[in-house]
Motif scaffolding. Structure first.
Motif, short mmCIF file in Angstrom:
data_model
loop_
_atom_site.label_atom_id
_atom_site.label_comp_id
_atom_site.label_asym_id
_atom_site.label_seq_id
_atom_site.Cartn_x
_atom_site.Cartn_y
_atom_site.Cartn_z
N GLY A 105 0.64 -1.32 0.12
CA GLY A 105 0.09 -0.23 0.15
C GLY A 105 1.05 1.45 0.03
N THR A 148 2.41 2.83 2.42
CA THR A 148 3.73 2.76 2.98
C THR A 148 5.28 2.04 1.88
OG1 THR A 148 3.61 0.20 4.24
CG2 THR A 148 2.73 2.07 5.39
N ASN A 149 4.50 1.47 1.07
CA ASN A 149 5.66 0.72 -0.02
C ASN A 149 6.28 0.00 0.63
OD1 ASN A 149 5.21 2.30 -2.44
ND2 ASN A 149 5.78 4.28 -0.46
N LYS A 150 6.14 -0.17 1.34
CA LYS A 150 6.73 -1.69 2.10
C LYS A 150 5.73 -3.04 1.88
CE LYS A 150 7.59 0.12 5.85
NZ LYS A 150 7.70 0.69 7.69
#
Lengths: 113, 113
Positions: free
Chosen positions: B96, B98-100
């Motif tokens: 999502g 947070t790119n994690k």
């Protein structure tokens, strides 16, 4: 061939030793990650980097440290290994945000006696 | 915080038959990606299939397809004509804002001859 390489694949070491797990990728990816995975368990993010000189701690607290001096290289270091560090460590990289398709290395399985 | 749940720790299927692996997730985001990754025994984790949340059409990759139910926050993986090489740990993952990536606990699939 573009890929991501981890060395060593397997390491058995005594308590108190310093270890470095190497991770290199040839794809020019800016984003790199370290995950810790216990046998048969989920992956936990312990470190990530969005580029050179950028490192952040992940969601799982870890006594390890990382560095990102070159785009292609993202080593993980444990200054003093303990039995609780026994685990598999997976390195990964991705090209950009959003889609976040990760390319994983084969993993480094660490056993601390 | 986002969570990913895989409620089936282990599954077994006969060769050539169809199997469905379940995954549910929780998020308040509207734009995100969902993934299925495959981790064969002692081998590299690889991407199986990816779904963009804004696309209503279910993703398909050869024998692999997903059933994405956005309202129900469900993302199951269907493997048709199962092959011995499909034996692996399968992880559902959420990507999502947070790119994690957040991974589920995995489902160990055994394809029986």
């Amino acid at each position: 061939e573009a890929d991501i390489y981890q060395t060593p694949r397997y390491l058995v070491i005594g308590t108190g030793k310093k270890i470095t797990l190497e991770c290199s990728q040839t794809m020019g990816h800016d984003k790199m990650y370290w995950y810790q995975q216990d046998p048969g368990m989920e992956l936990h993010l312990i470190h990530y980097s969005y580029g050179v000189n950028s490192t952040e701690k992940g969601d799982l607290s870890s006594e390890s440290t990382v560095s990102r001096i070159r785009t292609e290289h993202f080593p993980l270091t444990l200054e003093s290994a303990r039995p609780s560090h026994t685990s598999q460590y997976l390195c990964a990289s991705s090209e950009g945000f959003g889609a976040n398709v990760l390319t994983f290395g084969a993993g480094s399985r660490l056993t601390v006696l | 915080a986002q969570t990913v749940t895989q409620s089936q720790p282990e599954m077994s299927v006969q060769e050539a038959e169809t199997v469905t692996l379940s995954c549910t997730y929780d998020t308040s985001e509207n734009n995100y990606y969902l993934f299925w990754y495959k981790q064969p025994p002692s081998r590299q984790m690889i991407l199986v299939i990816r779904q963009e949340a804004y696309k209503q059409q279910n993703a398909t990759e050869n024998r692999f397809s997903v059933n994405f139910q956005k309202a129900a926050k469900s993302f199951s993986l269907k493997i048709s004509d199962s092959q011995l090489g499909d034996t692996a740990m399968y992880f559902c993952a959420f990507g999502g804002a947070t790119n994690k990536l957040i991974f589920g606990t995995g489902t160990l699939l055994a394809v029986q001859p």
